[in-house]
Design a protein around this motif. Structure first.
Motif, PDB file in Angstrom:
ATOM      1  N   ARG A   1      36.720   2.489  57.424  1.00 47.60           N
ATOM      2  CA  ARG A   1      35.604   3.549  57.211  1.00 47.60           C
ATOM      3  C   ARG A   1      37.098   4.072  56.448  1.00 47.60           C
ATOM      4  NH1 ARG A   1      38.685   8.403  58.298  1.00 47.60           N
ATOM      5  NH2 ARG A   1      37.832   9.775  56.814  1.00 47.60           N
ATOM      6  N   VAL A   2      36.239   4.389  54.637  1.00 47.90           N
ATOM      7  CA  VAL A   2      36.974   4.602  53.527  1.00 47.90           C
ATOM      8  C   VAL A   2      36.991   5.723  53.519  1.00 47.90           C
ATOM      9  CG1 VAL A   2      37.096   3.810  51.687  1.00 47.90           C
ATOM     10  CG2 VAL A   2      36.470   2.265  52.506  1.00 47.90           C
ATOM     11  N   PRO A   3      37.998   6.650  53.748  1.00 52.13           N
ATOM     12  CA  PRO A   3      37.851   8.477  53.559  1.00 52.13           C
ATOM     13  C   PRO A   3      37.510   8.460  52.342  1.00 52.13           C
ATOM     14  CG  PRO A   3      40.052   7.124  54.975  1.00 52.13           C
ATOM     15  CD  PRO A   3      39.529   6.020  53.822  1.00 52.13           C
ATOM     16  N   ALA A   4      37.210   9.623  52.339  1.00 46.70           N
ATOM     17  CA  ALA A   4      36.499   9.887  50.542  1.00 46.70           C
ATOM     18  C   ALA A   4      37.759  10.110  49.909  1.00 46.70           C
ATOM     19  CB  ALA A   4      36.214  11.761  50.143  1.00 46.70           C
ATOM     20  N   ASN A   5      37.877   9.994  48.577  1.00 47.48           N
ATOM     21  CA  ASN A   5      38.722   9.848  47.455  1.00 47.48           C
ATOM     22  C   ASN A   5      40.029   9.071  47.853  1.00 47.48           C
ATOM     23  OD1 ASN A   5      37.555  12.003  45.597  1.00 47.48           O
ATOM     24  ND2 ASN A   5      38.333  13.204  46.920  1.00 47.48           N
ATOM     25  N   ALA A   6      39.884   8.314  48.021  1.00 49.98           N
ATOM     26  CA  ALA A   6      40.865   6.921  48.574  1.00 49.98           C
ATOM     27  C   ALA A   6      40.669   5.942  47.139  1.00 49.98           C
ATOM     28  CB  ALA A   6      40.429   6.579  49.987  1.00 49.98           C
ATOM     29  N   ARG A   7      41.708   5.377  47.150  1.00 52.90           N
ATOM     30  CA  ARG A   7      41.123   4.495  45.931  1.00 52.90           C
ATOM     31  C   ARG A   7      41.061   3.371  47.124  1.00 52.90           C
ATOM     32  NH1 ARG A   7      46.969   3.030  43.259  1.00 52.90           N
ATOM     33  NH2 ARG A   7      47.359   2.225  45.750  1.00 52.90           N
ATOM     34  N   HIS A   8      40.130   2.254  46.476  1.00 49.45           N
ATOM     35  CA  HIS A   8      39.510   1.194  47.117  1.00 49.45           C
ATOM     36  C   HIS A   8      39.389   0.483  46.129  1.00 49.45           C
ATOM     37  CE1 HIS A   8      36.188   4.056  47.132  1.00 49.45           C
ATOM     38  NE2 HIS A   8      35.508   2.087  47.615  1.00 49.45           N
ATOM     39  N   TRP A   9      39.308  -1.126  46.625  1.00 50.99           N
ATOM     40  CA  TRP A   9      38.107  -2.668  46.331  1.00 50.99           C
ATOM     41  C   TRP A   9      38.312  -3.090  46.936  1.00 50.99           C
ATOM     42  CZ3 TRP A   9      41.584  -6.995  44.997  1.00 50.99           C
ATOM     43  CH2 TRP A   9      43.008  -6.899  45.241  1.00 50.99           C
ATOM     44  N   SER A  10      37.155  -3.683  46.967  1.00 50.91           N
ATOM     45  CA  SER A  10      37.568  -5.468  48.034  1.00 50.91           C
ATOM     46  C   SER A  10      37.512  -6.616  46.951  1.00 50.91           C
ATOM     47  CB  SER A  10      35.922  -5.813  48.584  1.00 50.91           C
ATOM     48  OG  SER A  10      35.035  -4.905  47.239  1.00 50.91           O
ATOM     49  N   TRP A  11      37.301  -7.754  47.866  1.00 51.10           N
ATOM     50  CA  TRP A  11      38.253  -9.287  47.138  1.00 51.10           C
ATOM     51  C   TRP A  11      36.661  -9.907  48.134  1.00 51.10           C
ATOM     52  CZ3 TRP A  11      42.801 -11.210  44.821  1.00 51.10           C
ATOM     53  CH2 TRP A  11      43.052 -12.205  44.221  1.00 51.10           C
ATOM     54  N   ASN A  12      35.908 -11.186  47.467  1.00 51.72           N
ATOM     55  CA  ASN A  12      35.558 -12.383  48.486  1.00 51.72           C
ATOM     56  C   ASN A  12      36.255 -13.155  48.015  1.00 51.72           C
ATOM     57  OD1 ASN A  12      34.240 -14.163  49.627  1.00 51.72           O
ATOM     58  ND2 ASN A  12      32.112 -13.761  49.266  1.00 51.72           N
ATOM     59  N   LYS A  13      37.258 -14.082  48.772  1.00 49.61           N
ATOM     60  CA  LYS A  13      37.840 -14.985  48.613  1.00 49.61           C
ATOM     61  C   LYS A  13      37.724 -16.338  49.404  1.00 49.61           C
ATOM     62  CE  LYS A  13      42.754 -14.667  48.314  1.00 49.61           C
ATOM     63  NZ  LYS A  13      44.002 -14.477  47.461  1.00 49.61           N
ATOM     64  N   PHE A  14      36.480 -16.108  49.849  1.00 56.31           N
ATOM     65  CA  PHE A  14      35.822 -16.929  50.026  1.00 56.31           C
ATOM     66  C   PHE A  14      34.589 -17.974  49.328  1.00 56.31           C
ATOM     67  CE2 PHE A  14      37.465 -13.442  52.877  1.00 56.31           C
ATOM     68  CZ  PHE A  14      38.907 -14.364  53.564  1.00 56.31           C
ATOM     69  N   ASP A  15      34.163 -19.065  50.022  1.00 60.10           N
ATOM     70  CA  ASP A  15      33.776 -19.723  49.435  1.00 60.10           C
ATOM     71  C   ASP A  15      31.913 -19.635  49.281  1.00 60.10           C
ATOM     72  OD1 ASP A  15      35.656 -20.927  48.420  1.00 60.10           O
ATOM     73  OD2 ASP A  15      35.334 -23.000  50.078  1.00 60.10           O
ATOM     74  N   ALA A  16      31.169 -18.582  50.581  1.00 60.75           N
ATOM     75  CA  ALA A  16      30.367 -17.999  51.036  1.00 60.75           C
ATOM     76  C   ALA A  16      30.354 -16.110  50.304  1.00 60.75           C
ATOM     77  CB  ALA A  16      30.410 -18.345  52.618  1.00 60.75           C
ATOM     78  N   PRO A  17      28.760 -16.071  50.527  1.00 55.81           N
ATOM     79  CA  PRO A  17      28.577 -14.629  50.107  1.00 55.81           C
ATOM     80  C   PRO A  17      29.231 -13.598  51.166  1.00 55.81           C
ATOM     81  CG  PRO A  17      27.094 -15.722  49.416  1.00 55.81           C
ATOM     82  CD  PRO A  17      27.646 -16.720  50.127  1.00 55.81           C
ATOM     83  N   ALA A  18      29.861 -12.563  51.020  1.00 56.86           N
ATOM     84  CA  ALA A  18      29.539 -11.773  51.698  1.00 56.86           C
ATOM     85  C   ALA A  18      28.704 -10.375  51.971  1.00 56.86           C
ATOM     86  CB  ALA A  18      31.184 -11.066  51.898  1.00 56.86           C
ATOM     87  N   VAL A  19      28.013 -10.579  52.968  1.00 57.51           N
ATOM     88  CA  VAL A  19      26.575  -9.351  53.095  1.00 57.51           C
ATOM     89  C   VAL A  19      27.472  -7.948  53.641  1.00 57.51           C
ATOM     90  CG1 VAL A  19      24.932  -8.321  53.580  1.00 57.51           C
ATOM     91  CG2 VAL A  19      25.147 -11.023  52.949  1.00 57.51           C
ATOM     92  N   LEU A  20      27.408  -6.869  52.933  1.00 62.53           N
ATOM     93  CA  LEU A  20      28.204  -5.761  53.933  1.00 62.53           C
ATOM     94  C   LEU A  20      26.861  -4.657  53.201  1.00 62.53           C
ATOM     95  CD1 LEU A  20      31.387  -4.448  54.567  1.00 62.53           C
ATOM     96  CD2 LEU A  20      30.651  -3.574  52.417  1.00 62.53           C
ATOM     97  N   VAL A  21      26.894  -4.015  54.703  1.00 57.74           N
ATOM     98  CA  VAL A  21      25.728  -2.097  54.727  1.00 57.74           C
ATOM     99  C   VAL A  21      27.283  -1.260  54.499  1.00 57.74           C
ATOM    100  CG1 VAL A  21      24.598  -1.535  56.561  1.00 57.74           C
ATOM    101  CG2 VAL A  21      24.915  -3.642  56.583  1.00 57.74           C
ATOM    102  N   GLU A  22      26.396  -0.807  53.249  1.00 56.36           N
ATOM    103  CA  GLU A  22      27.657   0.758  53.328  1.00 56.36           C
ATOM    104  C   GLU A  22      27.007   1.594  53.442  1.00 56.36           C
ATOM    105  OE1 GLU A  22      29.253   0.435  49.055  1.00 56.36           O
ATOM    106  OE2 GLU A  22      29.210  -1.600  49.096  1.00 56.36           O
ATOM    107  N   VAL A  23      27.453   2.926  54.355  1.00 56.80           N
ATOM    108  CA  VAL A  23      26.680   4.284  53.988  1.00 56.80           C
ATOM    109  C   VAL A  23      26.971   5.008  53.656  1.00 56.80           C
ATOM    110  CG1 VAL A  23      25.396   5.939  55.269  1.00 56.80           C
ATOM    111  CG2 VAL A  23      25.871   3.527  56.333  1.00 56.80           C
TER     112      VAL A  23
END
Length: 155
Positions: free
Chosen positions: A81-103
């Motif tokens: 969970r990412v709270p509302a207004n929280a500063r966030h970012w993501s990084w895929n440091k791996f060799d394969a794609p990442a599939v993320l489901v976001e609501v």
């Protein structure tokens, strides 16, 4: 459209985050939006925030997610969970794609990243009554995380 959309009716598009992009499918209703986001190997988003709560489920791959000053390694099957207004970012440091489901609640149906292709799930005689209309706010460079702090991160 209607309250139902087939997989073919929800097209996959590129969401451009300025310094990187990911492919996504997006739908929304009155209260929430749902994104299926495929982040390629090496993907690194800019720090941002939005006035909505974000729930994540990682369908496949692995992904680092930074929330404020916390780093979380998500692996396939994990939730976050990412709270509302929280500063966030993501990084895929791996060799394969990442599939993320976001609501996102309220939904991101008006955000420029997804507005052009997101599909509203409403009947023809239904008038949408959105809970809200938050958008991503990319943060100035001086609030950016230093990516070098993550150099030692491993699985």
């Amino acid at each position: 459209m209607s309250i139902h959309a087939t997989a073919d009716e929800v097209r996959e598009e590129l969401a451009d985050m300025g310094n990187t992009a990911f492919s996504t499918k997006a739908v929304y209703g009155n209260a929430s939006s749902l994104l299926i986001a495929t982040r390629p190997a090496g993907y690194h988003s800019r720090p941002h925030r939005h006035d909505c709560e974000q729930l994540n489920w990682l369908q496949s791959g692995a992904l680092w997610v930074m929330i404020e000053d916390r780093a979380v390694l998500m692996q396939a099957g994990d939730f976050l969970r990412v709270p509302a207004n929280a500063r966030h970012w993501s990084w895929n440091k791996f060799d394969a794609p990442a599939v993320l489901v976001e609501v996102h609640t309220p939904g991101l149906q008006d955000d420029p990243l997804v507005k052009a292709f997101a599909v509203g799930l409403f009947d023809d005689d239904e008038t949408p009554a959105y809970l809200g209309a938050p958008v991503n706010e990319f943060l100035p460079e001086d609030t950016d995380f230093d990516p070098s702090i993550a150099e030692g991160w491993v699985r």
